[in-house]
Enzyme design. Structure first.
Site, PDB file in Angstrom:
ATOM      1  N   GLU A 114     -73.941 -12.859  21.524  1.00  0.00           N
ATOM      2  CA  GLU A 114     -73.625 -11.654  20.981  1.00  0.00           C
ATOM      3  C   GLU A 114     -72.349 -11.236  21.640  1.00  0.00           C
ATOM      4  O   GLU A 114     -71.760 -10.418  20.877  1.00  0.00           O
ATOM      5  CB  GLU A 114     -74.820 -10.827  21.818  1.00  0.00           C
ATOM      6  CG  GLU A 114     -76.128 -10.820  21.068  1.00  0.00           C
ATOM      7  CD  GLU A 114     -76.107 -10.619  19.583  1.00  0.00           C
ATOM      8  OE1 GLU A 114     -75.119  -9.899  18.968  1.00  0.00           O
ATOM      9  OE2 GLU A 114     -77.152 -11.200  18.680  1.00  0.00           O
ATOM     10  N   TYR A 127     -76.343  -2.150  22.776  1.00  0.00           N
ATOM     11  CA  TYR A 127     -76.531  -3.142  21.672  1.00  0.00           C
ATOM     12  C   TYR A 127     -76.849  -4.444  22.156  1.00  0.00           C
ATOM     13  O   TYR A 127     -77.819  -4.998  21.829  1.00  0.00           O
ATOM     14  CB  TYR A 127     -75.063  -3.261  20.975  1.00  0.00           C
ATOM     15  CG  TYR A 127     -75.261  -4.506  19.898  1.00  0.00           C
ATOM     16  CD1 TYR A 127     -75.527  -4.619  18.814  1.00  0.00           C
ATOM     17  CD2 TYR A 127     -74.541  -5.502  20.451  1.00  0.00           C
ATOM     18  CE1 TYR A 127     -75.953  -5.563  17.977  1.00  0.00           C
ATOM     19  CE2 TYR A 127     -74.389  -6.713  19.821  1.00  0.00           C
ATOM     20  CZ  TYR A 127     -75.271  -6.833  18.705  1.00  0.00           C
ATOM     21  OH  TYR A 127     -75.154  -7.875  17.766  1.00  0.00           O
ATOM     22  N   ASP A 174     -75.763  -2.219  15.167  1.00  0.00           N
ATOM     23  CA  ASP A 174     -74.440  -2.849  15.146  1.00  0.00           C
ATOM     24  C   ASP A 174     -73.861  -2.117  13.866  1.00  0.00           C
ATOM     25  O   ASP A 174     -74.266  -1.544  13.144  1.00  0.00           O
ATOM     26  CB  ASP A 174     -74.214  -4.034  15.293  1.00  0.00           C
ATOM     27  CG  ASP A 174     -74.509  -5.029  13.986  1.00  0.00           C
ATOM     28  OD1 ASP A 174     -75.292  -4.271  13.441  1.00  0.00           O
ATOM     29  OD2 ASP A 174     -74.272  -6.221  14.118  1.00  0.00           O
ATOM     30  N   CYS A 189     -75.991  -7.123   2.220  1.00  0.00           N
ATOM     31  CA  CYS A 189     -75.442  -5.449   1.991  1.00  0.00           C
ATOM     32  C   CYS A 189     -74.056  -5.501   2.626  1.00  0.00           C
ATOM     33  O   CYS A 189     -73.952  -4.665   3.703  1.00  0.00           O
ATOM     34  CB  CYS A 189     -76.400  -4.664   2.846  1.00  0.00           C
ATOM     35  SG  CYS A 189     -76.160  -3.056   2.374  1.00  0.00           S
ATOM     36  N   CYS A 237     -77.067  -6.351  -4.485  1.00  0.00           N
ATOM     37  CA  CYS A 237     -78.295  -5.502  -4.364  1.00  0.00           C
ATOM     38  C   CYS A 237     -79.349  -6.353  -5.055  1.00  0.00           C
ATOM     39  O   CYS A 237     -80.500  -6.138  -4.898  1.00  0.00           O
ATOM     40  CB  CYS A 237     -77.740  -4.234  -5.246  1.00  0.00           C
ATOM     41  SG  CYS A 237     -76.619  -3.122  -4.542  1.00  0.00           S
ATOM     42  N   CYS A 269     -81.279  -8.398  -2.755  1.00  0.00           N
ATOM     43  CA  CYS A 269     -81.688  -7.831  -1.710  1.00  0.00           C
ATOM     44  C   CYS A 269     -83.182  -7.454  -1.381  1.00  0.00           C
ATOM     45  O   CYS A 269     -83.834  -6.650  -2.396  1.00  0.00           O
ATOM     46  CB  CYS A 269     -81.173  -6.053  -1.298  1.00  0.00           C
ATOM     47  SG  CYS A 269     -81.412  -5.298  -0.106  1.00  0.00           S
ATOM     48  N   CYS A 292     -83.986   1.550  -1.630  1.00  0.00           N
ATOM     49  CA  CYS A 292     -82.561   1.995  -1.156  1.00  0.00           C
ATOM     50  C   CYS A 292     -82.163   3.309  -1.751  1.00  0.00           C
ATOM     51  O   CYS A 292     -82.136   3.126  -3.230  1.00  0.00           O
ATOM     52  CB  CYS A 292     -81.563   0.829  -1.618  1.00  0.00           C
ATOM     53  SG  CYS A 292     -79.884   1.044  -1.012  1.00  0.00           S
TER      54      CYS A 292
END
Length: 512
Positions: free
Chosen positions: A139, A221, A239, A293, A300, A303, A309
């Site tokens: 990370e 985070y 994030d 995304c 889309c 997704c 959405c």
């Protein structure tokens, strides 16, 4: 606090009023005798205490309002903000469950095969700590860096320091060398400092967000990622990818870097996180933002959350609106311009080979301050310039620096073998556009390197001399590596030189 404060004030007011009433009654009794007593009793009938308190409390609030304390005011503002602003962002219970299920199903089928996503091990504490360490390293590396770039660095890092205990024994110089090329070197220093802190305290790897936040370099985070992925604490992770996904799901057109916006996203993400598989869900949400995304070309049609959405729904009913309108594009910080003169100082020893060429050639490196940009890293001697400068001005600044810092004075302590302007390039930092002028300066020390440089105070400015072989293997920043590459290329293409200084003057002898 308000209730407690109100009670205390009312109690004091009632006590004071009761005392005043008793004093008044005594005055009337003493001045009017028995008749006064009867009148006092008639005019002051016994009343219900609660009724008196309520009446006085109203009068007190109306006549002497108490201003709220700063803490109370902040709490009230946050409550108002929560009620007014967070409601449009929230998902219904049924919608939340459907998003969790669809995202986890998609993630199980489509997640990328990455080295830090190892299978969960069955042995408890040691396996958990190893996984937590791997998540932490990955990370930190992934911040501001592409996944494909990180993979090789991560694998090399884990081979050298497979556990947090191995890392805690490393030096900062070793860590910086391993990190070289990833940029944002402060991240590497924080990793090392955090590892030393955890091992020194001896309590094992922290398992909760609150405990992880106490480790230097671990923010909200990273703490959320480690706690949820390694220890399955039900906490969110936010994030840039998560902010973008949630902003589009709720059609929120706000600046993704705005603090209020980010704060709201954290609250929505906390509502969404799956209680059974928190780590997998957080990774699924980030994976969705990274692969589907995306900022400019969202897919889309593939997704798993497209049915929930709002941005997609709005775009289908209004051709003037696109999914990529959410969130709004943040205003980029304007880069400031900087200028630096870098001098690659090559120091020649006193011995010669059978062919007559100099041996024992070494390069002078200095260590940057422990705080600030590129803290604690090695580089060639350099000076910052106020503005663009011509060659003469740059050399004057460099000469002054070398003389004051190392006693390198061509008139007294060394002979100039070669001095050439190699070129220039622009290096981009986050908020700085730095123009770098590069010069090669080859010197022969009259008294030898040890005699000259040994007198300098390394505590004021740490330095060292390294040969070309060691320099090539060192973990240098990309800017320093570029300087060295430019010098090597320049020497290869332009010079075939016998570096033998004349006693009278500097001379370059070219071979035919």
């Amino acid at each position: 606090m308000v209730g407690t404060l109100g009670f205390a004030v009312d109690f004091e007011f009632e006590t004071a009023a009761a005392a005043a009433s008793k004093v008044k009654s005594r005055f009337r009794i003493s001045s009017m005798g028995g008749e006064g007593k009867k009148k006092t009793k008639r005019k002051q009938p016994k009343q219900n205490k609660n009724a008196v308190v309520v009446e006085r409390r109203r009068r007190l609030v109306r006549e002497q309002p108490q201003p709220p304390s700063p803490a109370e005011k902040q709490m009230e503002e946050e409550e108002e903000e929560d009620i007014e602003d967070i409601i449009p962002w929230r998902f219904s219970g049924d919608e939340t469950q459907r998003i969790r299920e669809s995202l986890l199903e998609w993630y199980d089928l489509n997640k990328r095969d990455l080295p830090w996503r190892s299978k969960k091990l069955e042995s408890p504490s040691e396996a958990e700590e190893e996984r937590a360490y791997g998540v932490w390293v990955s990370e930190i590396m992934l911040q501001q860096t592409r996944v494909q770039t990180v993979i090789d660095y991560y694998n090399r890092w884990m081979r050298k320091w497979p556990t947090i205990h191995h890392l805690s024994q490393a030096s900062l110089e070793e860590v910086n060398e391993m990190w070289a090329g990833l940029g944002y070197y402060r991240r590497a220093r924080f990793l090392l400092e955090g590892a030393k802190m955890i091992v020194t305290e001896g309590g094992g790897f922290p398992k909760t967000v609150s405990a992880l936040r106490k480790i230097r370099g671990i923010g909200d985070y990273t703490a959320g990622a480690i706690a949820s992925i390694a220890f399955e604490e039900v906490v969110p992770v936010v994030d840039g990818n998560v902010i973008r996904v949630i902003a589009r799901l709720r059609a929120i057109a706000a600046n993704p870097k705005d603090k209020v916006m980010v704060k709201k996203v954290w609250k929505v993400a906390a509502q969404l996180v799956d209680p059974i598989r928190p780590g997998d869900f957080n990774q699924a949400l980030m994976e969705l933002g990274a692969t589907v995304c995306t900022p400019l070309n969202p897919s889309c049609s593939s997704c798993p959350a497209s049915g929930h959405c709002r941005a997609l729904s709005i775009s289908r009913h209004d051709s003037a609106v696109q999914v990529t309108d959410f969130p709004v594009k943040g205003i980029k910080v304007k880069q400031r311009h900087g200028f630096s003169a870098v001098c690659v100082v090559e120091l020649l020893g006193g011995q010669k080979t059978s062919e007559g060429s100099q041996t024992d050639s070494r390069y002078l490196l200095v260590k940057r301050p422990e705080k600030g940009l590129l803290a604690g890293l090695w580089e060639f001697p350099s000076v910052l310039l106020d503005e663009e400068a011509d060659l003469a001005s740059r050399r004057e600044a460099i000469d002054c620096f070398l003389k004051n810092s190392f006693g390198l004075d061509p008139k007294r302590t060394c002979d100039v073998v070669l001095r050439k302007d190699v070129g220039e390039f622009v290096h981009i930092f986050t908020h700085i556009r730095l123009k770098v002028y590069v010069e090669l300066f080859v010197l022969h020390l009259k008294g030898g390197k040890n005699d000259l440089l040994g007198k300098q105070d390394k505590e004021i400015m740490p330095w060292k001399c390294v040969d070309s072989e060691l320099l090539s293997s060192m973990g240098l920043t990309s800017a320093v590596r570029k300087v060295y590459t430019m010098v090597q290329k320049f020497k290869l293409e332009n010079l075939s030189i016998n570096f033998t200084p004349s006693k009278k003057r500097s001379r370059i002898t070219r071979t035919k």
